[in-house]
Design a protein around this motif. Structure first.
Motif, short mmCIF file in Angstrom:
data_model
loop_
_atom_site.label_atom_id
_atom_site.label_comp_id
_atom_site.label_asym_id
_atom_site.label_seq_id
_atom_site.Cartn_x
_atom_site.Cartn_y
_atom_site.Cartn_z
N PHE A 133 3.20 12.66 50.91
CA PHE A 133 2.94 13.16 48.76
C PHE A 133 2.16 13.57 48.42
CE2 PHE A 133 6.44 9.75 49.82
CZ PHE A 133 7.69 10.64 48.96
N ARG A 134 1.88 14.07 46.70
CA ARG A 134 0.53 14.47 46.32
C ARG A 134 0.76 14.21 45.01
NH1 ARG A 134 0.10 20.13 45.57
NH2 ARG A 134 1.93 21.45 47.31
N LEU A 135 -0.45 14.27 43.81
CA LEU A 135 -0.19 14.48 42.74
C LEU A 135 0.75 16.60 42.42
CD1 LEU A 135 -2.80 13.04 40.67
CD2 LEU A 135 -0.76 12.34 41.09
N ALA A 136 1.24 16.81 41.84
CA ALA A 136 2.15 17.54 41.67
C ALA A 136 0.51 18.32 40.56
CB ALA A 136 3.43 17.91 40.46
N PRO A 137 0.40 19.37 41.05
CA PRO A 137 -0.47 20.23 40.40
C PRO A 137 -1.22 19.89 38.73
CG PRO A 137 -0.11 21.63 42.05
CD PRO A 137 0.95 20.56 41.62
N GLU A 138 0.23 20.04 37.79
CA GLU A 138 0.23 20.35 36.92
C GLU A 138 0.38 18.44 36.58
OE1 GLU A 138 3.31 23.16 39.03
OE2 GLU A 138 2.85 20.80 38.71
N THR A 139 0.80 17.71 36.93
CA THR A 139 0.15 15.98 36.14
C THR A 139 -0.60 16.04 35.59
OG1 THR A 139 1.87 15.32 38.33
CG2 THR A 139 0.78 13.77 36.66
N MET B 247 8.23 20.84 39.75
CA MET B 247 7.40 21.09 39.10
C MET B 247 7.34 21.25 37.69
SD MET B 247 4.62 23.48 41.49
CE MET B 247 4.75 24.95 42.07
N VAL B 248 6.63 20.09 36.96
CA VAL B 248 6.48 20.35 35.09
C VAL B 248 5.98 21.89 34.76
CG1 VAL B 248 5.62 19.69 33.28
CG2 VAL B 248 5.98 17.98 35.32
N GLU B 249 6.78 22.57 33.61
CA GLU B 249 6.38 24.12 33.22
C GLU B 249 5.84 23.80 31.93
OE1 GLU B 249 9.42 26.70 32.12
OE2 GLU B 249 10.19 26.06 34.26
N MET B 250 4.74 23.49 32.04
CA MET B 250 3.40 23.47 30.89
C MET B 250 3.91 24.69 29.71
SD MET B 250 2.18 20.74 32.22
CE MET B 250 0.81 20.81 31.23
N VAL B 251 4.90 24.68 29.04
CA VAL B 251 5.31 25.73 28.06
C VAL B 251 5.52 24.69 26.87
CG1 VAL B 251 6.77 27.31 26.72
CG2 VAL B 251 6.71 26.79 28.74
N SER B 252 4.39 24.67 26.14
CA SER B 252 3.97 23.82 24.24
C SER B 252 4.37 24.83 23.46
CB SER B 252 3.09 23.88 24.09
OG SER B 252 1.75 24.82 24.17
N MET B 253 5.60 23.57 22.69
CA MET B 253 5.94 24.42 21.00
C MET B 253 4.93 23.74 20.46
SD MET B 253 9.91 24.54 22.64
CE MET B 253 9.74 22.41 23.75
N ALA C 182 10.85 12.98 41.27
CA ALA C 182 12.08 13.78 41.10
C ALA C 182 12.08 14.29 39.47
CB ALA C 182 13.19 13.08 40.99
N GLY C 183 11.05 13.86 38.41
CA GLY C 183 10.35 13.94 37.56
C GLY C 183 9.10 14.79 37.69
N GLY C 184 8.84 15.80 38.86
CA GLY C 184 7.96 16.84 38.95
C GLY C 184 6.38 16.13 39.12
N LEU C 185 6.49 14.90 39.19
CA LEU C 185 5.27 14.25 38.82
C LEU C 185 4.18 13.88 40.01
CD1 LEU C 185 5.69 11.33 36.02
CD2 LEU C 185 4.65 13.79 35.89
N LEU C 186 5.20 14.06 41.26
CA LEU C 186 4.62 14.17 42.79
C LEU C 186 5.35 15.54 43.59
CD1 LEU C 186 4.88 10.68 43.42
CD2 LEU C 186 2.85 11.75 42.98
N LEU C 187 4.67 15.93 43.62
CA LEU C 187 5.36 17.01 45.70
C LEU C 187 5.75 15.97 46.29
CD1 LEU C 187 3.58 19.81 44.66
CD2 LEU C 187 5.84 19.55 43.98
N ALA C 188 6.47 16.51 47.10
CA ALA C 188 6.64 15.30 48.89
C ALA C 188 7.11 16.56 49.52
CB ALA C 188 8.11 14.76 48.46
N SER C 189 6.64 16.68 50.72
CA SER C 189 6.97 17.56 51.66
C SER C 189 7.43 16.16 53.51
CB SER C 189 5.44 18.07 52.29
OG SER C 189 6.02 18.56 53.09
N PRO C 190 8.90 16.49 53.89
CA PRO C 190 9.41 17.86 52.76
C PRO C 190 9.67 16.56 51.78
CG PRO C 190 10.72 15.66 54.95
CD PRO C 190 9.29 15.89 54.96
N SER C 191 10.36 17.26 50.92
CA SER C 191 11.24 17.58 49.76
C SER C 191 12.19 16.42 49.74
CB SER C 191 10.68 18.62 48.60
OG SER C 191 12.33 19.57 49.00
N ALA C 192 12.71 16.08 48.43
CA ALA C 192 14.39 14.85 48.35
C ALA C 192 15.15 15.76 48.75
CB ALA C 192 14.19 14.63 47.22
#
Length: 108
Positions: free
Chosen positions: A86-92, A1-7, A65-75
């Protein structure tokens, strides 16, 4: 998952890392995955994007791997012979909205 911490109006390291897994083909696959509207399997996406069939597994794994998709089972789990959902990661969607905002701000 992608952390949405902006700088300071820039992409966070996690956001930049997620985007680094994209190329034009993977971006198109990500859009088609979003249009499927929910969890999907590789064969379902292959039907929606037959022109990308030869590299689909590699591309889905890279998007995961980039956190743009989630998979079950995961890699990280054994998948041999198991169907993968597969599904879109909520943060995408938020990441692309943020990218659009950053580009708009930079060009004004």
């Amino acid at each position: 998952m992608v952390e949405m911490v902006s700088m300071r109006g820039e992409l966070s390291e996690a956001e930049a890392r997620a985007l680094s897994h994209l190329n034009p083909r993977r971006f198109e696959l990500l859009l088609r995955a979003a249009r499927l509207g929910g969890p999907f399997t590789a064969p379902q996406l292959r039907e929606a994007a037959p022109e990308h069939a030869s590299s689909l597994t590699r591309d889905l794994n890279a998007l995961e791997a980039g956190g743009l998709l989630l998979a079950s089972p995961s890699a990280a789990e054994p998948r041999q012979g198991r169907p993968v959902q597969f599904r879109l990661a909520p943060e995408t969607p938020a990441l692309f909205a943020r990218l659009s905002t950053l580009i708009s701000e930079a060009s004004s």
